[in-house]
Motif scaffolding. Sequence first.
Motif, PDB file in Angstrom:
ATOM      1  N   ILE B  14       0.834  -1.202   0.000  1.00 22.03           N
ATOM      2  CA  ILE B  14       0.000   0.000   0.000  1.00 22.03           C
ATOM      3  C   ILE B  14       0.863   1.243   0.000  1.00 22.03           C
ATOM      4  O   ILE B  14       0.637   2.160  -0.781  1.00 22.03           O
ATOM      5  N   ARG B  17       2.341   1.661  -3.327  1.00 27.19           N
ATOM      6  CA  ARG B  17       1.355   1.971  -4.357  1.00 27.19           C
ATOM      7  C   ARG B  17       0.968   3.448  -4.343  1.00 27.19           C
ATOM      8  O   ARG B  17       0.809   4.086  -5.339  1.00 27.19           O
ATOM      9  N   PHE B  54     -11.266 -12.734  -1.280  1.00 31.82           N
ATOM     10  CA  PHE B  54     -11.620 -11.601  -2.116  1.00 31.82           C
ATOM     11  C   PHE B  54     -10.585 -10.489  -2.058  1.00 31.82           C
ATOM     12  O   PHE B  54     -10.126 -10.008  -3.082  1.00 31.82           O
ATOM     13  N   SER B  55     -10.224 -10.088  -0.837  1.00 30.91           N
ATOM     14  CA  SER B  55      -9.351  -8.909  -0.752  1.00 30.91           C
ATOM     15  C   SER B  55      -8.006  -9.175  -1.411  1.00 30.91           C
ATOM     16  O   SER B  55      -7.415  -8.292  -2.024  1.00 30.91           O
ATOM     17  N   GLU B  56      -7.597 -10.412  -1.355  1.00 29.67           N
ATOM     18  CA  GLU B  56      -6.326 -10.771  -2.001  1.00 29.67           C
ATOM     19  C   GLU B  56      -6.430 -10.629  -3.521  1.00 29.67           C
ATOM     20  O   GLU B  56      -5.629  -9.973  -4.169  1.00 29.67           O
ATOM     21  N   TYR B  58      -8.640  -8.991  -5.190  1.00 22.77           N
ATOM     22  CA  TYR B  58      -8.892  -7.605  -5.520  1.00 22.77           C
ATOM     23  C   TYR B  58      -7.587  -6.840  -5.586  1.00 22.77           C
ATOM     24  O   TYR B  58      -7.336  -6.074  -6.505  1.00 22.77           O
ATOM     25  N   ASN B  59      -6.757  -7.073  -4.594  1.00 18.92           N
ATOM     26  CA  ASN B  59      -5.489  -6.340  -4.555  1.00 18.92           C
ATOM     27  C   ASN B  59      -4.586  -6.692  -5.721  1.00 18.92           C
ATOM     28  O   ASN B  59      -3.921  -5.828  -6.268  1.00 18.92           O
ATOM     29  N   TYR B  62      -5.976  -4.980  -8.678  1.00 17.10           N
ATOM     30  CA  TYR B  62      -5.714  -3.558  -8.507  1.00 17.10           C
ATOM     31  C   TYR B  62      -4.289  -3.224  -8.910  1.00 17.10           C
ATOM     32  O   TYR B  62      -4.028  -2.309  -9.692  1.00 17.10           O
ATOM     33  N   ASP B 121     -16.541  -7.671  -9.218  1.00 15.61           N
ATOM     34  CA  ASP B 121     -16.070  -7.023  -7.994  1.00 15.61           C
ATOM     35  C   ASP B 121     -14.549  -7.027  -7.911  1.00 15.61           C
ATOM     36  O   ASP B 121     -13.937  -6.056  -7.467  1.00 15.61           O
ATOM     37  N   ILE B 124     -12.888  -4.309 -10.273  1.00 15.53           N
ATOM     38  CA  ILE B 124     -13.427  -2.945 -10.213  1.00 15.53           C
ATOM     39  C   ILE B 124     -12.431  -1.923 -10.771  1.00 15.53           C
ATOM     40  O   ILE B 124     -12.772  -1.088 -11.594  1.00 15.53           O
ATOM     41  N   ARG B 125     -11.198  -2.027 -10.333  1.00 18.55           N
ATOM     42  CA  ARG B 125     -10.208  -1.021 -10.737  1.00 18.55           C
ATOM     43  C   ARG B 125      -9.971  -1.040 -12.243  1.00 18.55           C
ATOM     44  O   ARG B 125      -9.824  -0.003 -12.870  1.00 18.55           O
ATOM     45  N   GLN B 128     -12.754   0.725 -13.861  1.00 21.11           N
ATOM     46  CA  GLN B 128     -12.673   2.170 -13.634  1.00 21.11           C
ATOM     47  C   GLN B 128     -11.597   2.832 -14.483  1.00 21.11           C
ATOM     48  O   GLN B 128     -11.820   3.863 -15.096  1.00 21.11           O
TER      49      GLN B 128
END
Lengths: 70, 766
Positions: B14, B17, B54-56, B58-59, B62, B121, B124-125, B128
């Motif tokens: 993070i 990033r 999910f968060s993994e 997603y990251n 991302y 989901d 998403i990035r 976007q």
Amino acid sequence: MFTGGLNESMQERVVIRGVDAESMSVIIDYCYTGRVTITEGNVQRLYAAANMLQLEYIRRACSGFMTRRL
Amino acid sequence: FANKGAFNSPQQIILLRFQVWQMDIDDESVDRLWIILKAAIQQILRKDTGGLCFSELYNIAYMLTQQRRAMKMYAGLKEIITQHLSSNVKPEMVDSQKNNFLGILYKTWSDYLVEITMIEDIFIRMDQIYAKNHGMDSVFAIGVTLFKEQVLSHSSIKKQLQQLLLGMIDQDRKGELVDRENIRNICKMLMILSLDGRSLYEEYFEEPFLSRSIKLFQSESRKLLAEKSADKYLKEVEDRIEEEEERALSCLDISTGERIIQVVEQEMIVKHMRTIVEMEISGLVHMLEHTKTQDLARMYRLLGRVPGGLKLMCDCMSSYLRQRGQLLFSQEKAGLNPVDQIQNLLDFKAQCDHFLSESFNNNKLCNQTIIGEFEHIFNLNTHSPEYLSLFIHDKLTKGTKCLTEQEVESYLDKALMLFKILQEKDMFEKYYKQHLSYRLLSNMSVSEHTEKSMILRLKRECGFQFTAKLEGMFKDMSISTTTMEEFLSHIQTVPISLSGLNLTVKVLTSGVWPTQPQAPKCSIPSIPSTAFEVFRSFYLAKHNGRQLMLQYHMGWADVNATFYGSLQKVNDPESNAGGAQVTRKHILQVSTFQMTILMLFNNRETFTFKEIQQETDIPDNDLLRALLPLYWGKPSQRVLVKEPDCKQIKKEDIFTVNDEFSSKKYKVKMKLVPGKKEAAVPQKEGEKTRYRVDQERKLQIEAAIVRIMKSKNRLHHRALVTELTQQLQGSFQPSSAVVKTCIETLIEKEFIARTPEDERAYVYIA
């Protein structure tokens, strides 16, 4: 994230990766009060966290904040 | 991160990033991360989500987006989904065509939808940053589009889907039990697959559905029309509309409701409405004739839905009303009692109004049609003004009819409705005046209150000018009452005898009443004439400079008569009433003329017609009319006997008193004009009235032309006529022929002139 059908929606304890404690605190405050405090110091991390958690209002607020400061 | 790769902790990622935007990671790491992601997507599509965080994911997505690897991800994602659909989903669907195809299809679809949402989901990035900025489909749109391309557009799947869906609707229409839930689900799926529009829904379902419906409704119409029953047809159509509406609402996409109803309307109403309306034995005319209120209401509801439907109905109703109305109320039916004719017309109107409120929802166009037709029918008959006045007269005359005040009022309201549509209002006023004067002078009016309420109605409709004269008549009546009271107390104080006569005088203002400037002559007997002279000098002493003229033809008298069995002699006024041989006493209610005739017989037993003529001086016409009811009628009810006994009168015919006269009533009323309706204006009178009205109209038109020309100075003929019609509409419709003669007259009299440059334009000459 918690309803999507992946691991998080089944776990009792969920480890949320990619969100730092300060951002999470701002987000939880927002959930209870409907207010969100954005600063130059937290805006980037807050944006990323809100995006993942799909909190559209905070995400917009952050992107607005950053646009104004460019 | 489960596999940490190049980084030690999420916290670190993070920080990197956000603070170092442009920092690249090496290709090897990118590939590794992509492999993780790819595997996860494949797992999701296989519904094997265990262990995926999910968060993994997603990251990772991302980060790859931030590292400008979105294009690679985008293409890769598309490939994975395509692969899955074409090698797993499609074959499965093709295989299950035999068994519960639609159910399985929907299940597959809704599972797929969940999977796509999960993937969405995660990415998403990418949506976007990459898809949006490059104008490319979002992950969700890719998912939908691929499903469409890979699965649904497979010809056998498409065919199967359409066939099954339409088949189920066919069954549903037949009333068989079908799984409506299934239909609804598939329709919902097709709508989602159409993305923002409805193209796929239309292509796969709606278009074939509508065209199949058209064919069905066409054949249904044909079958129904063959039965030649408009009411049944309409009922079926109404049921059909209701059914289709319900079906669309409960199992199709809501937007189809409107479209399918349009198809029903087009195929079952628009295409056949003329046939239905004009259908013999069961069409509109039949419904009107047989008071089919419900059927009419249905026809109104259904035809009102389509353009031109109501117009068609109204046109048809128009011609029916015209026909029927002319049958009821035509000039040729002159023989019929005018009061009954008006009543018939009113009854017919009431019937139409019933339809208007019960069947046509008080629709404006329908109302206009009805009123328009009545106006036409009513004004076609030149007797209308007279008949209408007679109708009101009938209701306002005291008599055997026992009407309550409310009943009378309601009759008056109905009469006013006809008055409103009457064009020759001035003509009506003339008749009304005559009838009113009869009611007032012979004391036959039901009540002053009711009379005045009628006048008030007319006033509201036409303004005070219209009723000024009528109100003048009432004023005269009340002044006369006061005058008579004064007169009575006056003669108490002076030594004048009226010979026991009870004199009642009504002073009528000339011009207000339908009096005749030259009243028919009559030399009335000395007793009443002396009494009148007493009044005359009393009145003239009070009102200097006035003139009193007797209107013999409007007066009446109560005469005491004594009949001596089969013996002889009649004694008239009070003076001789108390003879010894009295057998029967009566009071005869007669006109002034009749009184004059009867009193002759106080002096002699017999008179020839010639002698009566000479003695009374009454003009022939009035004399004949006065005599007829005295000698012609039921033998026992004749006051006079004529020799020879026939209706025709010759100069030498001899009249004597009929001592055998008998009547159950003490007071006997002599009818004025036998054979005709009481007080009906005789034909000749009617003609005279028309002539008088025509003369007055000419004057009114001339006056109006002068008024208009004076203000406009210069006007074209057409504009003048328009203006004229507008001004005079309130009392009558000026005919163009009369207008032309009036203009000619005014040009002759040099009020106006034609302009030198244009023959059809006029100027006002000051």
